[in-house]
Design a protein around this motif. Structure first.
Motif, PDB file in Angstrom:
ATOM      1  N   TYR A 150       0.831  -1.206   0.000  1.00 47.11           N
ATOM      2  CA  TYR A 150       0.000   0.000   0.000  1.00 47.11           C
ATOM      3  C   TYR A 150       0.866   1.257   0.000  1.00 47.11           C
ATOM      4  CZ  TYR A 150       0.935   0.270   5.032  1.00 47.11           C
ATOM      5  OH  TYR A 150       1.545   0.364   6.246  1.00 47.11           O
ATOM      6  N   GLU A 151       2.110   1.127   0.484  1.00 50.69           N
ATOM      7  CA  GLU A 151       2.982   2.317   0.482  1.00 50.69           C
ATOM      8  C   GLU A 151       3.321   2.774  -0.936  1.00 50.69           C
ATOM      9  OE1 GLU A 151       5.145   1.630   4.831  1.00 50.69           O
ATOM     10  OE2 GLU A 151       6.357   1.704   3.008  1.00 50.69           O
ATOM     11  N   TYR A 255       2.595  -5.063 -11.039  1.00 50.78           N
ATOM     12  CA  TYR A 255       2.455  -5.559  -9.669  1.00 50.78           C
ATOM     13  C   TYR A 255       3.717  -6.296  -9.242  1.00 50.78           C
ATOM     14  CZ  TYR A 255       0.679  -8.495  -5.843  1.00 50.78           C
ATOM     15  OH  TYR A 255       0.494  -9.145  -4.649  1.00 50.78           O
ATOM     16  N   VAL A 256       4.350  -5.819  -8.198  1.00 49.64           N
ATOM     17  CA  VAL A 256       5.598  -6.338  -7.617  1.00 49.64           C
ATOM     18  C   VAL A 256       6.567  -6.893  -8.658  1.00 49.64           C
ATOM     19  CG1 VAL A 256       4.799  -6.642  -5.274  1.00 49.64           C
ATOM     20  CG2 VAL A 256       4.484  -8.523  -6.864  1.00 49.64           C
ATOM     21  N   GLY A 257       6.751  -6.153  -9.699  1.00 47.27           N
ATOM     22  CA  GLY A 257       7.728  -6.481 -10.715  1.00 47.27           C
ATOM     23  C   GLY A 257       7.554  -5.467 -11.831  1.00 47.27           C
ATOM     24  N   ILE A 271       4.974  -1.254  -9.448  1.00 49.32           N
ATOM     25  CA  ILE A 271       5.437  -1.408  -8.070  1.00 49.32           C
ATOM     26  C   ILE A 271       6.517  -2.481  -8.089  1.00 49.32           C
ATOM     27  CG2 ILE A 271       4.779  -2.281  -5.798  1.00 49.32           C
ATOM     28  CD1 ILE A 271       2.020  -1.023  -6.279  1.00 49.32           C
ATOM     29  N   VAL A 272       7.679  -2.179  -7.554  1.00 48.52           N
ATOM     30  CA  VAL A 272       8.739  -3.185  -7.548  1.00 48.52           C
ATOM     31  C   VAL A 272       9.101  -3.533  -6.107  1.00 48.52           C
ATOM     32  CG1 VAL A 272       9.718  -2.699  -9.802  1.00 48.52           C
ATOM     33  CG2 VAL A 272      10.443  -1.338  -7.843  1.00 48.52           C
ATOM     34  N   TRP A 273       9.408  -4.803  -5.919  1.00 51.68           N
ATOM     35  CA  TRP A 273       9.635  -5.343  -4.581  1.00 51.68           C
ATOM     36  C   TRP A 273      11.040  -5.905  -4.524  1.00 51.68           C
ATOM     37  CZ3 TRP A 273       6.548 -10.059  -2.233  1.00 51.68           C
ATOM     38  CH2 TRP A 273       6.723 -10.083  -0.840  1.00 51.68           C
ATOM     39  N   ALA A 304      12.786  -1.440   0.164  1.00 48.58           N
ATOM     40  CA  ALA A 304      12.259  -2.751  -0.210  1.00 48.58           C
ATOM     41  C   ALA A 304      11.149  -2.601  -1.244  1.00 48.58           C
ATOM     42  CB  ALA A 304      11.732  -3.488   1.024  1.00 48.58           C
ATOM     43  N   LEU A 305      10.459  -1.475  -1.208  1.00 48.90           N
ATOM     44  CA  LEU A 305       9.365  -1.254  -2.151  1.00 48.90           C
ATOM     45  C   LEU A 305       9.516   0.120  -2.787  1.00 48.90           C
ATOM     46  CD1 LEU A 305       6.506  -2.766  -0.015  1.00 48.90           C
ATOM     47  CD2 LEU A 305       7.048  -3.474  -2.343  1.00 48.90           C
TER      48      LEU A 305
END
Lengths: 344, 362
Positions: A150-151, A255-257, A271-273, A304-305
């Motif tokens: 969410y950040e 999404y996370v990539g 959004i990257v993780w 991290a994000l």
């Protein structure tokens, strides 16, 4: 008839034996050796890590984030192993296999591995586990790691506030679980700071992998609510939103990539993780013997994000949007901005 | 489906041929063919492994030790044989009566649902000794009722049971998933899953091992299914209906009852599999509680020649193959796609060899 078949079978056996005899010089042997070297010569304090993935390791998203962190550990000299596309029914067995192989750390990268992880961890008290629960549920030798997506979703919301023409934002979730729900709410909260009329339409697709269903949901959001900016939670919903944006027009979010390649004209940001902080912490705590089932929480302030802008769409992003994102990111990092967490 | 039908009906023609030829040769050949098929599948797999740059012999060594290499491995294989065996035995009864139940998956989910609901409701009021049988009965009832819908549709309206059972799979799965994440949702957790079964509602295990009651039940059912099919009037009726429905009807048999029993019985065993797996392994209702046993069970039953002992052999084969293939990936690092391709190749070759043996082996 029988004889003929036996002849063929005999021939095949012969061929296999030949192939097998030729084998030892082939690349596999080298690969095994190369893998063996770092482990043998490895740092005594680098614990061995096994990773269990629910999807394919090169999914450009959830599983790939963990896999690249595993690779980073390997580069630091840790002995590593992984299994991909492991179903819930098989997870416990795969983890027991790794326990038997003597791994120090087993990372179960899916919230659906919960029961399997805690069960195996009870039987293997000397092995440290971590699972992707993001609910703070831990045990003596089981860590949980948070996924505060969410950040960065808040940063995406700033972009949405500037870029969305209608102000109608869409969120597609696999399921309406807290980590997803909070993403949509954070995006909306941020968009409202730019465009007070911004509103959010939410659809829980009911599946983490069903792309076509998510695409239809995205198109329906576009047709009925005029949605022209999406965020996805889960790989299927996100890929679906990319397809919907391609067809209906508008922008969506990886999404996370970094998913820019999957939709160069529609994936405005991703959004990257970076899971290295999590893996580093587990490895460090295990090596130091201080691991006691912590709840690892790494977010934007720990690098991290984050959100990356698709270079192909850079010229479509207003300069003040980029400035506002940078400002918000800095504010999250120095603690002056606390992104609201709205789990349900 | 032609493969299925030829195995489902030991037809009159087949019987005549068997009478003319020495029977033993046919039996030996029919036992040998699947083995040769498996070997051929492994050989092709070896070639693929070699192409990928790995050593086939090492890989297959890992595969075998992954399934049988020690107590833990054998335990895992047994734990996987259980559900495959239960599912295959139930479908054996259905297929013997030529009732094509493709809905094992849905019946599995419904059995899991019924049994888990009973477990969740009574786990703080009843001891395990009373609760476990109740859960198992509820599981069987859930599976049988779900199969009963297809049976009713078939008998009353002539709806093809293949389509009815297949479609009911989706309804069952999504119903259970909805119930698990809304009304039955674990109140203490955010995750989309039901509350957890506590120890009284968990399958009792053999002391010091992870072998549980469900595995024992599965093995116990092998002779029972044999007795049912070959030593009881009901079993004779099911087999007669399977051999020739019209003849069975004109011989005065209650065909509708036979069909309904075959379908409900296989549904009950599928439901039993569901509650056993949830109670022993998954411990709650959630997505992913099925290991596709409803579909693998069809292969197990057909490959086992619709005979309880054959089903046992086929279940062992599938369990060992699945675990072995997984280990080649997890431990040896073979790409998962390749491991799964080899698994599929072996099954395909075994089925092909089986079909060839039927055609030319006599």
């Amino acid at each position: 008839m029988n004889k003929r078949i036996f002849h063929w079978a005999g021939l095949l056996v012969g061929l296999l034996m030949m192939a097998a005899c030729v084998q030892p010089g082939a690349p596999a042997a080298e690969a095994t050796q190369a893998e063996a070297t770092p482990a043998a010569a490895g740092v005594a304090t680098a614990p061995s890590i096994a990773l269990v993935l629910i999807g394919p390791k090169d999914d450009n998203s959830w599983a790939a984030s963990a896999y690249s962190a595993l690779e980073a550990q390997k580069a630091k000299g840790a002995k590593t192993a992984f299994s991909e596309s492991v179903s819930d029914a098989d997870a416990a067995r795969v983890m027991r296999e790794y326990v038997d192989q003597g791994f120090n750390i087993i990372i179960a990268h899916s919230f659906s591995y919960q029961d399997a992880t805690f069960e195996v961890a009870k039987d293997a008290p000397k092995v440290n586990f971590a699972w992707a629960g993001a609910i703070g549920k831990t045990d003596k030798n089981v860590a949980d790691y948070d996924q505060p997506f969410y950040e960065p979703a808040y940063l995406v919301g700033i972009l949405a506030g500037y870029v969305s023409k209608t102000g109608n934002l869409g969120a597609l979730y696999g399921f309406d679980i807290p980590s997803c729900h909070a993403m949509g709410e954070a995006m909306l909260a941020a968009a409202k700071t730019i465009n007070p009329k911004a509103n959010l339409t939410v659809t829980a697709v009911g599946d983490w992998g069903d792309v076509s269903k998510a695409k239809e949901a995205g198109l329906a959001q576009h047709d009925t609510k005029g949605v022209d900016f999406w965020i996805g939670c889960g790989e299927g919903p996100t890929l679906g939103s990319i397809e919907a944006a391609k067809q209906a027009g508008g922008y969506t979010t990886g999404y996370v990539g970094d998913m820019a390649k999957l939709g160069p004209d529609v994936v405005m940001s991703s959004i990257v993780w970076n899971m290295n902080p999590i893996f580093d912490a587990i490895a460090r705590d295990t090596a130091a013997g201080t691991f006691s089932g912590p709840y690892y929480q790494f977010g934007v302030k720990d690098d991290a994000l984050d959100v990356v802008i698709n270079p192909a769409l850079q010229d479509k992003v207003p300069a003040e949007a980029l400035a506002a994102i940078d400002k918000a990111r800095a504010a999250i990092k120095d603690g002056s901005l606390k992104v609201p967490f709205v789990p349900q | 489906m032609s493969e299925a039908q030829s195995s489902g009906a030991p037809s009159a023609a087949q019987a005549t041929i068997q009478r003319r030829q020495p029977r033993r040769a046919t039996t030996i050949w029919s036992l040998l063919a699947p083995l040769l098929g498996a070997l051929a599948g492994l050989l092709v797999g070896a070639f693929l492994i070699w192409l990928s740059g790995a050593n086939p012999i090492t890989a297959y060594g890992v595969m075998v030790s992954g399934a049988f290499g020690g107590t833990r491995q054998i335990t895992e294989t047994l734990l996987l044989i259980g559900p495959l065996l239960l599912m295959g035995l139930g479908l054996t009864v259905a297929f013997r009566g030529r009732v094509w139940n493709i809905g094992g998956e849905g019946q599995y989910y419904m059995g899991a649902l019924a049994g888990t609901v009973v477990g969740l409701f009574f786990q703080q009021r009843l001891p395990g000794l009373a609760l476990i049988p109740l859960m198992l009965i509820a599981g069987m009832a859930g599976g049988a009722l779900w199969a009963g819908i297809a049976a009713l549709l078939k008998i009353r309206f002539g709806v093809n049971e293949i389509i009815a059972t297949l479609m009911l799979n989706y309804i069952a799965e999504y119903t259970v998933l909805y119930l698990a994440r809304v009304p039955l949702k674990d109140p203490t957790s955010f995750l989309p899953q039901s509350a957890q079964l506590l120890s009284p509602a968990r399958m009792p295990t053999l002391v010091g091992t992870r072998i549980h009651l469900g595995i024992a039940l599965a093995f116990l059912l092998i002779p029972l299914i044999y007795l049912l099919l070959w030593k009881t009037p009901l079993g004779f009726r099911i087999r007669a209906i399977g051999a020739n429905t019209t003849v069975a009807y004109h011989a005065g048999m209650n065909v509708a009852f036979g069909l309904a029993f075959a379908l409900l019985f296989s549904g009950a065993l599928a439901g039993l599999t569901g509650i056993i797996e949830v109670s022993a392994l998954h411990t709650r209702l959630k997505a992913g509680i099925s290991g596709n046993y409803g579909f693998t069970g069809i292969l197990v039953a057909l490959l086992g020649r619709l005979h309880p002992l054959g089903v046992l052999v086929a279940a062992c084969f599938f369990a060992a193959l699945a675990i072995g293939a997984q280990t080649m990936h997890s431990v040896y690092g073979l790409p998962i796609a390749l491991a799964q391709v080899i698994q599929g190749l072996v099954v395909l070759f075994v089925l092909a060899a089986d079909a060839l043996a039927r055609r030319y082996g006599k």
